[in-house]
Design a protein around this motif. Structure first.
Motif, short mmCIF file in Angstrom:
data_model
loop_
_atom_site.label_atom_id
_atom_site.label_comp_id
_atom_site.label_asym_id
_atom_site.label_seq_id
_atom_site.Cartn_x
_atom_site.Cartn_y
_atom_site.Cartn_z
N LYS A 135 33.59 41.62 40.81
CA LYS A 135 34.88 42.08 40.33
C LYS A 135 36.05 41.18 40.74
O LYS A 135 37.11 41.21 40.14
CB LYS A 135 35.15 43.52 40.82
CG LYS A 135 34.14 44.55 40.32
CD LYS A 135 34.55 45.08 38.95
CE LYS A 135 33.43 45.83 38.25
NZ LYS A 135 33.03 47.07 38.93
N ILE A 136 35.86 40.41 41.81
CA ILE A 136 36.97 39.57 42.28
C ILE A 136 36.63 38.08 42.17
O ILE A 136 37.30 37.33 41.46
CB ILE A 136 37.36 39.91 43.73
CG1 ILE A 136 37.88 41.35 43.78
CG2 ILE A 136 38.44 38.95 44.23
CD1 ILE A 136 38.15 41.84 45.17
N THR A 137 35.55 37.68 42.87
CA THR A 137 35.24 36.25 42.91
C THR A 137 35.00 35.68 41.51
O THR A 137 35.65 34.70 41.11
CB THR A 137 33.99 36.00 43.78
OG1 THR A 137 34.17 36.67 45.02
CG2 THR A 137 33.81 34.53 44.02
N VAL A 138 34.08 36.30 40.78
CA VAL A 138 33.72 35.73 39.47
C VAL A 138 34.93 35.65 38.52
O VAL A 138 35.19 34.57 37.96
CB VAL A 138 32.54 36.53 38.84
CG1 VAL A 138 32.31 36.10 37.40
CG2 VAL A 138 31.27 36.32 39.66
N PRO A 139 35.71 36.73 38.35
CA PRO A 139 36.86 36.58 37.45
C PRO A 139 37.86 35.53 37.92
O PRO A 139 38.43 34.81 37.10
CB PRO A 139 37.50 37.98 37.46
CG PRO A 139 36.46 38.90 37.95
CD PRO A 139 35.57 38.12 38.84
N MET A 140 38.04 35.42 39.25
CA MET A 140 39.09 34.51 39.72
C MET A 140 38.68 33.05 39.66
O MET A 140 39.53 32.17 39.64
CB MET A 140 39.52 34.90 41.13
CG MET A 140 40.26 36.22 41.11
SD MET A 140 41.36 36.53 42.48
CE MET A 140 42.76 35.55 42.17
#
Lengths: 288, 279
Positions: free
Chosen positions: A203-208
């Motif tokens: 939810k955080i690393t991949v999108p960012m």
């Protein structure tokens, strides 16, 4: 203040070395290669004669070329595997725990090793009584000895493992650079909210790091479609590991049929451009 | 909660390190084996695992034999010279081209930038045959110039420099222009010092690439005394004279060590300098 015209002159002066070199050694070859694809080229006197698509007709009817193309496309299987692994590894070394510099360096060693040299070592890893056989035997997975690079049904996958080993450090570094741009507060807030490690990753690393993911995926897709150095150093095209660019290389520098090599090169270029367009399309949609 | 917070974090950290260690074994095992084989005076255990990962009757005699069996120092010198000139060439060309693409407005800027970047999508291997013919016409076959030139004007270096120069504040440039600095002075006195980390990363990247370049040098160079390590050692080790695995592995370890030492000292700059490339 100078006028924009004087900047134009200066700009082109600065660009001249790059443009001249790229013009002669990058842009011209693309054009000349396309021209050669329609010619019979004689190595002896450098003469070329138009042959009316004969090169393309020849390779279109040649099983060797089709299996080479098939192998090159099959090689794309490595792309999602290597990208996901590189991102996970980058995530694991992107912290201030002791020893991380050492781990990063260890993961990068294969990248800074010449493919020819690494290939010699891996040929021994893949020997019938080599490390891989021993490992699988002692894990109880395998009972017989296997000549990993000699079996047509598996040899190509063995090359993929070699590519994975050789390349993962490179993408890890690119992802590391991308990860370092994420502010620490974002992740801290998610931890306070009770998100677990998997949730934070998806939810955080991949999108960012999406821009980095797309850059790396594009790079590794093109690298996979162009694969052939692995073939040169490990199998010489035996055991169904012939790839499209190995065909180009083989036709040019073993058969000395430059026209046929050029025609095959045009086909590979076509696939590269096609895959790049597909990925840019996906990239464009992601942005909206 | 069954487990305390500390207990969970200890378990988490242990798993974290275990994963890293396992992966480190995967990336390093071929080299550990090669090193152990090279150091084993007695080769009887090199195919017996896991015993082979520890040298039997340790000595450096295989390493010494490498110097006798192949012109190792010649290859090493050739690699060093070729890498040096490639680094100089790439840095100069990329800095010069990156500056106007990042900071000057001129007709054709976007077109040139897109054209340069587009070459990253094309298989450069398609240029093998045409470049071979070009080098033949220029009389550069079997010369180092011919082996290096195609690597000098790379899109990657130009792209990296452009990204780095774009991040420099416009105020710095405006101030210099008001003071009457020429564009060359702005580039040399402001851009280059400010972007030194990126330039260092490009230099390291180029050096490692050139040091390891195998295919093009193997096509262009045909006299043995001009070959770099990656080509010379490979040819010698896979040819009919490669009779001993011990010798092969010793030579491989010797080939890797220079670049490993170099990288150990520079990897800090390398990782931080590549930042610009992914943004």
């Amino acid at each position: 203040m100078k006028t924009s015209n004087s900047y134009t002159a200066i700009a082109y002066m600065f660009l001249a070395p790059a443009l001249i070199l790229m013009g002669v050694l990058t842009f011209w070859p693309v054009g000349y290669n396309t021209y050669l694809a329609f010619q019979d080229y004689s190595i002896a006197d450098g003469s070329a004669t138009w042959n009316n698509f004969a090169n393309f007709k020849y390779i279109a009817h040649e099983d060797l070329f089709w299996s080479a193309l098939k192998n090159s496309l099959l090689y794309l299987l490595i792309v999602p595997v290597i990208q996901l692994a590189a991102l996970v590894v980058a995530k694991m070394v992107n912290n201030k725990l002791p020893g991380m510099t050492l781990f990063r360096a260890l993961f990068y060693i294969p990248v800074i090793t010449s493919i020819s040299i690494a290939g010699v070592v891996w040929a021994n890893v893949y020997k019938y009584d080599g490390v891989l056989t021993w490992l699988l035997q002692s894990l109880g997975i395998l009972h017989d000895q296997v000549n990993w690079l000699g079996e047509p049904s598996i040899a190509l996958y063995m090359l993929m493992i070699f590519t994975f080993w050789k390349g993962i450090g490179y993408y890890m570094v690119l992802y590391l650079a991308g990860l370092q741009a994420i502010p620490a507060e974002v992740e801290e807030a998610a931890i306070l909210d009770g998100a677990n490690a998997f949730q934070r990753f998806w939810k955080i690393t991949v999108p960012m790091v999406k821009p980095t993911i797309l850059l790396c995926t594009l790079l590794s897709t093109i690298a996979a479609i162009k694969v052939y150095l692995e073939v040169i150093v490990l199998t010489k095209g035996q055991a169904d590991t012939y790839t499209a660019l190995y065909y180009v290389y083989d036709q040019a520098f073993r058969n000395y049929n430059f026209g046929r090599a050029a025609a095959a090169g045009v086909v590979v270029t076509f696939f590269c451009v096609l895959l790049a367009i597909v990925q840019f399309r996906m990239f464009g949609e992601e942005k909206k | 909660m069954a487990l305390g917070k500390t207990a969970r974090s200890v378990i988490g950290r242990t798993l974290h390190y275990a994963g890293l260690l396992l992966f480190a074994i995967f990336t390093a095992f071929p080299f550990i084996w090669a090193l152990s084989v090279g150091l084993s005076q007695d080769p009887s255990n090199i195919w017996i695992f896991p015993r082979a990962f520890w040298p039997t009757d340790p000595s450096i005699s295989w390493f010494i034999r490498v110097f006798h069996e192949m012109p190792f120092m010649t290859y090493l010198g050739n690699s060093a010279l070729m890498s040096f000139w490639a680094v100089v060439g790439v840095t100069v060309v990329s800095v010069l081209a990156g500056y106007p693409l990042a900071r000057l407005k001129f007709a054709g800027r976007n077109f040139i930038f897109v054209a340069i970047i587009a070459t990253m999508m094309l298989p450069s291997e398609v240029a093998l045959v045409p470049n071979f013919i070009t080098m033949k016409h220029l009389g550069l076959l079997n010369t180092w110039t011919g082996a290096i030139l195609p690597n000098i004007a790379g899109a990657f270096g130009i792209f990296l420099m452009r990204q780095a120069f774009e991040a420099v504040p416009q105020d710095l440039i405006d101030a210099a222009r008001v003071d009457g600095a020429t564009e060359l002075q702005i580039m040399w006195r402001i851009m280059v010092p400010v972007c030194a980390p990126s330039i260092a990363a490009l230099a390291i990247f180029t050096l490692v690439n050139e040091w390891n370049d195998y295919l093009w040098p193997s096509i262009v160079l045909n006299s043995k005394d001009k070959l770099p390590l990656a080509v010379g050692v490979f040819n010698d080790l896979t040819g009919p004279f490669a009779t001993s695995t011990s010798l092969v592995m010793a030579a491989i370890v010797m080939t890797i060590i220079p670049v490993l030492i170099f990288f150990a000292f520079t990897q800090r700059y390398f990782v931080s300098g590549l930042d610009g490339a992914v943004k």
